[in-house]
Design an enzyme around this catalytic site. Sequence first.
Site, short mmCIF file in Angstrom:
data_model
loop_
_atom_site.label_atom_id
_atom_site.label_comp_id
_atom_site.label_asym_id
_atom_site.label_seq_id
_atom_site.Cartn_x
_atom_site.Cartn_y
_atom_site.Cartn_z
N GLU A 143 -6.56 -4.55 2.97
CA GLU A 143 -7.86 -4.60 2.32
C GLU A 143 -8.64 -5.85 2.69
O GLU A 143 -9.86 -5.80 2.88
CB GLU A 143 -7.69 -4.52 0.80
CG GLU A 143 -7.27 -3.16 0.27
CD GLU A 143 -5.77 -2.91 0.34
OE1 GLU A 143 -5.32 -1.81 -0.03
OE2 GLU A 143 -5.05 -3.85 0.78
N HIS A 191 -2.45 0.73 -11.15
CA HIS A 191 -3.24 1.84 -10.61
C HIS A 191 -4.10 2.51 -11.69
O HIS A 191 -4.53 3.65 -11.50
CB HIS A 191 -2.32 2.91 -10.00
CG HIS A 191 -1.52 2.46 -8.82
ND1 HIS A 191 -0.39 1.69 -8.95
CD2 HIS A 191 -1.69 2.66 -7.49
CE1 HIS A 191 0.11 1.44 -7.75
NE2 HIS A 191 -0.67 2.02 -6.85
#
Length: 339
Positions: free
Chosen positions: A63, A132
């Site tokens: 990322e 998550h």
Amino acid sequence: MSSNRIMTVSRAISEAIAQEMRADPTVFVMGEDIGTYGGIFGATAGLLDEFGKERVRDTPISETGFIGAGVGAAMAGMRPIVELMFVDFFGVCMDAIYNLAAKNIYFSGGNYKVPMVIMTATGGGYSDAGQHSQTLHATFAHLPGLKVVAPSNAYDAKGLMIAAIRDDSPVMFMFHKGLQGLAWMASPEGAAAELPEEAYAIPFGEAKVVRRGKDVTIVSLSMMVHKSLDAAEELAKQGIEAEVIDLRTIVPLDRKTVIESVRKTGRLVVVDEDYKSFGLTGEIIASVAEEDPTLLKAAPQRLAVPDVPIPYSRPMEQYVLPSADKIVAAALKTMKKDA
């Protein structure tokens, strides 16, 4: 005008991106599993087949690398859409988001633009635990230089995504997993919506009153709009007419619509799936109090996730998430009635 169609949020997002890619060759997409797979939440489905690997780029699991590359591409004249698969993953790339994307327009004295969309999945409700399942609206709204968008339905998702792509500032486009219309995760009935084939943009900073009422104002966004509407239905059975506001964007924030509603109802409940402390719920309440504390006939109520990691256990997760029942109880409290 073309005939309207009922579409899911995920299809609305991918259609918005495709239309902007057709209209502007500088628009491209990159991220993890956004090509052949179409994004794990369906937001880029079908794009690879039409636009090819040059404009729909699958990236390694890095990322920091690909969001940093997105900043550079934006400053060099492109309009990248970068998918951060889960908002929870922002920790490894925050320097690229906050110290580069958010600040470089200011640092350059306005000589550079950063027309970049970071779209990312938020929300819990399906037992995927603390790394998550977060929402984190306020985390990014707190950082100057970023615009923050959180649609609740397909019509808004398409219009807000088109506006985000065309914007010259970096935009955090935060879509809720539970609103995407995926086969493996049920969505509220109101998430899918009728929308035209034509491209259209919804201006940032314009909240929408999705239900009119005179007794209490319920302010929410994203998934919590649907929980708030469910609560309003239940309150109506008790003779209480709730006005429900969908903020749609957090930065810029439409304080005016909220204040005007509270001026009418005198009561305020704010609902967010983000954490409670230092968050959006407190900001909305403060905005009303700063405008005129006498607008409120009762103490305002806020519903958000308590300051704990999202539990893996399904019963515990549901316990910490705001629900329609909790919203009803909060609204009744402002009415001086027992829940």
